[in-house]
Design a protein around this motif. Structure first.
Motif, PDB file in Angstrom:
ATOM      1  N   ALA A   1       0.843  -1.196   0.000  1.00 35.35           N
ATOM      2  CA  ALA A   1       0.000   0.000   0.000  1.00 35.35           C
ATOM      3  C   ALA A   1       0.881   1.249   0.000  1.00 35.35           C
ATOM      4  O   ALA A   1       1.928   1.287   0.623  1.00 35.35           O
ATOM      5  N   SER A   2       0.420   2.254  -0.697  1.00 28.24           N
ATOM      6  CA  SER A   2       1.172   3.509  -0.723  1.00 28.24           C
ATOM      7  C   SER A   2       0.805   4.339   0.499  1.00 28.24           C
ATOM      8  O   SER A   2      -0.160   4.055   1.204  1.00 28.24           O
ATOM      9  N   LYS A   3       1.587   5.384   0.731  1.00 24.55           N
ATOM     10  CA  LYS A   3       1.309   6.261   1.859  1.00 24.55           C
ATOM     11  C   LYS A   3      -0.038   6.950   1.700  1.00 24.55           C
ATOM     12  O   LYS A   3      -0.682   7.289   2.675  1.00 24.55           O
ATOM     13  N   LYS A   4      -0.472   7.169   0.459  1.00 31.05           N
ATOM     14  CA  LYS A   4      -1.777   7.775   0.233  1.00 31.05           C
ATOM     15  C   LYS A   4      -2.899   6.863   0.721  1.00 31.05           C
ATOM     16  O   LYS A   4      -3.990   7.318   1.006  1.00 31.05           O
ATOM     17  N   ASP A   5      -2.648   5.541   0.799  1.00 22.45           N
ATOM     18  CA  ASP A   5      -3.647   4.589   1.270  1.00 22.45           C
ATOM     19  C   ASP A   5      -3.723   4.557   2.795  1.00 22.45           C
ATOM     20  O   ASP A   5      -4.520   3.832   3.355  1.00 22.45           O
ATOM     21  N   ALA A   6      -2.890   5.301   3.473  1.00 21.52           N
ATOM     22  CA  ALA A   6      -2.877   5.329   4.929  1.00 21.52           C
ATOM     23  C   ALA A   6      -3.313   6.714   5.410  1.00 21.52           C
ATOM     24  O   ALA A   6      -2.512   7.481   5.932  1.00 21.52           O
ATOM     25  N   PRO A   7      -4.597   7.053   5.244  1.00 26.33           N
ATOM     26  CA  PRO A   7      -5.039   8.416   5.531  1.00 26.33           C
ATOM     27  C   PRO A   7      -4.947   8.814   6.999  1.00 26.33           C
ATOM     28  O   PRO A   7      -4.946   9.983   7.320  1.00 26.33           O
ATOM     29  N   MET A   8      -4.853   7.852   7.903  1.00 25.83           N
ATOM     30  CA  MET A   8      -4.830   8.183   9.324  1.00 25.83           C
ATOM     31  C   MET A   8      -3.457   8.664   9.776  1.00 25.83           C
ATOM     32  O   MET A   8      -3.319   9.182  10.867  1.00 25.83           O
ATOM     33  N   THR A   9      -2.450   8.497   8.972  1.00 26.56           N
ATOM     34  CA  THR A   9      -1.092   8.853   9.372  1.00 26.56           C
ATOM     35  C   THR A   9      -0.511   9.909   8.443  1.00 26.56           C
ATOM     36  O   THR A   9       0.632   9.819   8.033  1.00 26.56           O
ATOM     37  N   ARG A  10      -1.319  10.915   8.159  1.00 29.09           N
ATOM     38  CA  ARG A  10      -0.834  11.941   7.236  1.00 29.09           C
ATOM     39  C   ARG A  10      -1.416  13.311   7.557  1.00 29.09           C
ATOM     40  O   ARG A  10      -2.407  13.423   8.265  1.00 29.09           O
ATOM     41  N   ILE A  11      -0.779  14.299   6.997  1.00 29.04           N
ATOM     42  CA  ILE A  11      -1.234  15.682   7.082  1.00 29.04           C
ATOM     43  C   ILE A  11      -2.060  15.960   5.827  1.00 29.04           C
ATOM     44  O   ILE A  11      -1.601  15.687   4.717  1.00 29.04           O
ATOM     45  N   THR A  12      -3.257  16.494   6.006  1.00 30.21           N
ATOM     46  CA  THR A  12      -4.094  16.818   4.850  1.00 30.21           C
ATOM     47  C   THR A  12      -4.275  18.324   4.667  1.00 30.21           C
ATOM     48  O   THR A  12      -4.822  18.760   3.661  1.00 30.21           O
ATOM     49  N   HIS A  13      -3.817  19.096   5.629  1.00 30.27           N
ATOM     50  CA  HIS A  13      -3.902  20.554   5.522  1.00 30.27           C
ATOM     51  C   HIS A  13      -2.720  21.140   6.293  1.00 30.27           C
ATOM     52  O   HIS A  13      -2.389  20.667   7.378  1.00 30.27           O
ATOM     53  N   ILE A  14      -2.121  22.173   5.722  1.00 30.52           N
ATOM     54  CA  ILE A  14      -1.010  22.829   6.418  1.00 30.52           C
ATOM     55  C   ILE A  14      -1.153  24.332   6.289  1.00 30.52           C
ATOM     56  O   ILE A  14      -1.554  24.838   5.245  1.00 30.52           O
ATOM     57  N   ALA A  15      -0.871  25.018   7.387  1.00 24.94           N
ATOM     58  CA  ALA A  15      -0.927  26.482   7.393  1.00 24.94           C
ATOM     59  C   ALA A  15       0.356  27.003   8.029  1.00 24.94           C
ATOM     60  O   ALA A  15       0.853  26.439   9.003  1.00 24.94           O
ATOM     61  N   LEU A  16       0.875  28.075   7.453  1.00 28.35           N
ATOM     62  CA  LEU A  16       2.039  28.763   8.022  1.00 28.35           C
ATOM     63  C   LEU A  16       1.574  30.095   8.580  1.00 28.35           C
ATOM     64  O   LEU A  16       0.922  30.863   7.870  1.00 28.35           O
ATOM     65  N   ASP A  17       1.909  30.358   9.807  1.00 26.32           N
ATOM     66  CA  ASP A  17       1.574  31.643  10.416  1.00 26.32           C
ATOM     67  C   ASP A  17       2.730  32.600  10.146  1.00 26.32           C
ATOM     68  O   ASP A  17       3.664  32.698  10.925  1.00 26.32           O
ATOM     69  N   ASP A  18       2.642  33.269   9.010  1.00 27.93           N
ATOM     70  CA  ASP A  18       3.694  34.209   8.619  1.00 27.93           C
ATOM     71  C   ASP A  18       3.162  35.633   8.520  1.00 27.93           C
ATOM     72  O   ASP A  18       3.726  36.483   7.853  1.00 27.93           O
ATOM     73  N   ALA A  19       2.070  35.901   9.245  1.00 28.32           N
ATOM     74  CA  ALA A  19       1.383  37.189   9.145  1.00 28.32           C
ATOM     75  C   ALA A  19       2.260  38.378   9.539  1.00 28.32           C
ATOM     76  O   ALA A  19       2.132  39.454   8.970  1.00 28.32           O
TER      77      ALA A  19
END
Length: 167
Positions: A2-20
């Motif tokens: 299985a690829s890493k994409k098949d392991a949705p519980m162990t991944r980041i699906t959204h990322i935000a940088l606080d660079d305001a």
């Protein structure tokens, strides 16, 4: 396998940088940021270990990166916006490698404009070496807090550099 994409519980699906509160990045830094964020969301591995009081909340995760009080802050939430973890890392261990990385990137961006491919390749190899060192430092600093693979560490290191750019 299985690829890493098949392991949705162990991944980041959204990322935000606080660079305001930071100056706007150069076009080159902005491009590095966009590529790192795209690549990170395409494929990554991010696992929170079990805690004293039981298992860590399951992913997938939303990650917010910021610098507060001279510390790198990882704020991790579940997709249901529940707090999964928050950890603060000293910036000290990253300072020299980030400085070296920016210096070699500047050399690389200049080289691309005027040097022959063989010299560009030499600078690029040095840039990759420093990038690998930064990702290794990040993996060490996250030990016991989050497990990440080398590619995820490389992409997160790029984003840390972006945050350092203004810090």
């Amino acid at each position: 396998m299985a690829s890493k994409k098949d392991a949705p519980m162990t991944r980041i699906t959204h990322i935000a940088l606080d660079d305001a509160n930071m100056p706007p990045p150069t076009p080159e830094i902005d491009q590095e940021r966009k590529v790192a964020m795209f690549d990170l969301l395409e494929e990554n591995s991010f696992v929170l270990p079990a805690r004293d009081k039981g298992p860590a909340p399951e992913g997938p995760y939303h990650l917010s990166l910021s610098i507060r009080d001279k510390r790198l802050v990882f704020d991790v939430q579940t997709e249901a916006a529940e707090k999964a973890a928050e950890f603060h890392l000293s910036l000290g261990p990253f300072r020299q490698v980030v400085k070296d990385y920016f210096q070699i990137c500047e050399s690389y961006f200049e080289a691309v404009k005027k040097l022959p491919p063989s010299q560009i390749e030499t600078i690029d190899m040095a840039r990759r070496g420093i990038h690998n060192e930064g990702s290794r430092v990040l993996q060490e600093r996250l030990s016991g807090k989050a497990e990440i693979d080398t590619d995820t560490a490389r992409r997160l290191f790029t984003l840390i550099c972006v945050l350092h750019f203004g810090g």
